[in-house]
Design a protein around this motif. Sequence first.
Motif, PDB file in Angstrom:
ATOM      1  N   LEU A  93       0.825  -1.212   0.000  1.00 47.66           N
ATOM      2  CA  LEU A  93       0.000   0.000   0.000  1.00 47.66           C
ATOM      3  C   LEU A  93       0.858   1.260   0.000  1.00 47.66           C
ATOM      4  O   LEU A  93       0.492   2.260  -0.629  1.00 47.66           O
ATOM      5  N   ARG A  96       1.989   1.909  -3.438  1.00 47.86           N
ATOM      6  CA  ARG A  96       0.909   2.348  -4.340  1.00 47.86           C
ATOM      7  C   ARG A  96       0.374   3.730  -3.998  1.00 47.86           C
ATOM      8  O   ARG A  96       0.145   4.556  -4.888  1.00 47.86           O
ATOM      9  N   PHE A  97       0.143   3.986  -2.697  1.00 48.29           N
ATOM     10  CA  PHE A  97      -0.539   5.224  -2.313  1.00 48.29           C
ATOM     11  C   PHE A  97       0.361   6.237  -1.606  1.00 48.29           C
ATOM     12  O   PHE A  97      -0.061   7.372  -1.383  1.00 48.29           O
ATOM     13  N   HIS A 101       0.586   8.648   3.450  1.00 47.45           N
ATOM     14  CA  HIS A 101      -0.817   8.237   3.412  1.00 47.45           C
ATOM     15  C   HIS A 101      -1.014   6.952   4.215  1.00 47.45           C
ATOM     16  O   HIS A 101      -1.986   6.792   4.976  1.00 47.45           O
ATOM     17  N   ASN A 102      -0.065   6.034   4.073  1.00 47.93           N
ATOM     18  CA  ASN A 102      -0.160   4.757   4.765  1.00 47.93           C
ATOM     19  C   ASN A 102      -0.064   4.939   6.282  1.00 47.93           C
ATOM     20  O   ASN A 102      -0.771   4.275   7.047  1.00 47.93           O
TER      21      ASN A 102
END
Length: 536
Positions: A93, A96-97, A101-102
């Motif tokens: 994650l 990807r993000f 953010h995680n």
Amino acid sequence: MSSTPSETTRQIRQLVERTPASGKKRRIGLLAIVACLGGFLFGYDTGVISGALPYMHMPLQAGGLELTSLEEGLIGGFLLAGCAVGAVLGGRLSDRFGRRHNIMILAALFFFGALAVAFAPNLPFMYVARFVLGLAVGGASTTVPVYLSESAPKEQRGMLVAVDQLMIVTGQLAAFAMNAVIAAVQGGPTAVVENDPSGTYESGASVSWDLLAGIAGVTVSDGNGFAWRWMLVVCSLPAIALWIGIRMMPESARWHVGRGELKEAIGALKRIRIEGKHDVVTEVAEMEENRRQEEKREKLSLKAGLRVPWLRSIIIFGGTFAILQQLTGVNTMMYYAPRVLMAAGFDSQASIILNVFTGVASVIGSAAGLLALRRFGRRQVLLVGQVILTLSLIAMTAIFLFGINPYIGLDGQVSADIPQFVPYLVVVVIVLFMLGMQSGPGPVMWVMLSEIFPNAIRGAANGFAVMILWITNMIVTVMFPVLMDGVGPVFTYALFAAINIFAVIYYYIRVPETRKFTLERIEWEFREAGGVIRLR
């Protein structure tokens, strides 16, 4: 774009001049402190259980959960199963993000997971809640070091990633201290006697559970077994600070460059670099050149990387490093130190309070490791710490074999005839073990896992290695109470000592030195050497 590196640098210089910082300036130290709240929560949530378990062994009527040895192991095991899943998901994650953010998502998981554990009405609910909390711990263990490694200037990278390790053990110390305060205020695990078939205690007497647990058929009507809930609910508070603080920090510039977002990368980097001291143009140009080289090669993924010899070698090395770090037995000290101290002859309340020394030693050791990483190489720091903890495990085996076992009676309890200094030798050895562990393998592994993997799969590969770490941790955590009850402390610690003698030899042969290199240079060296880790 087919421009040469020099042309790329000129283009980036022009872009840097036109691009303002994407927000308010943030000192890299502040970014590290905020991100490392994730490490603090990691430490608190894993360490707090050591003081809670003695209360959880009490009967339901006294506020406990009536744990068996296997259920005691599963309380830790479910958290660590969640950690393994969280490490893999967290890595993917964050690739990807985004890292920032995680961490925001993890802060929310920490908060709700901690509350669920604290108010668990029964064991099945507790197992599920611990798994959810483990998702947050595992995600933080893989995302925070990568975020710090990618955000820090190269000269501060080792130190700042080691700060995360310092915050982990600070969280554990805070947990041990909170446990000790609650144990001192509430008293050790005590229950109100309802019926005592032996006739030793009258109905209505408040008695230490250490004494009552040995009486067959005893029943209780009340007790202070609820104290473990106070210990666990405190975990929710730092999660709020993490969620608020990380929202004020920039995203990783390297993550932006990996997505081709040069303008966003420059804006983020300008927020945490000091003008006149750090060369943003050169730093971004090196990141961009590395990304361009990656585009020319086969698209990397963790699965594809295992088919590439040089990458497979590094991934296997990272996984082996993670396994050996957990087979030090460090978390048997963190989760079960009160149990070990009780096996040495202390009562449960004294064991919970003495466990604070474990946390103090961890913090001192971690701070020493942080300072050592500023001055010495990763490899030197690792080997010195590993030798100290291995000698401590040998000493622990000898103390139980020659100092404690001869005084254990048929009832399994340590006789009052044992020399008074012998149980305190166990405390001393645990302190020495934690000093060696937290000044050596503890910080070095997290630093190196954040450095050795290529940028294209750094999050996923780091997540994979950390998943292996948590699976190993889970196996050790579940098996330790069973081993202690089944074969005893002597065999258990002799096994750990043998494993760590092997680890010293493995580290001496295999561990590279990465201190003086940028992340891009480390990747280039590994690629050129075909995955043979020869950096010195």
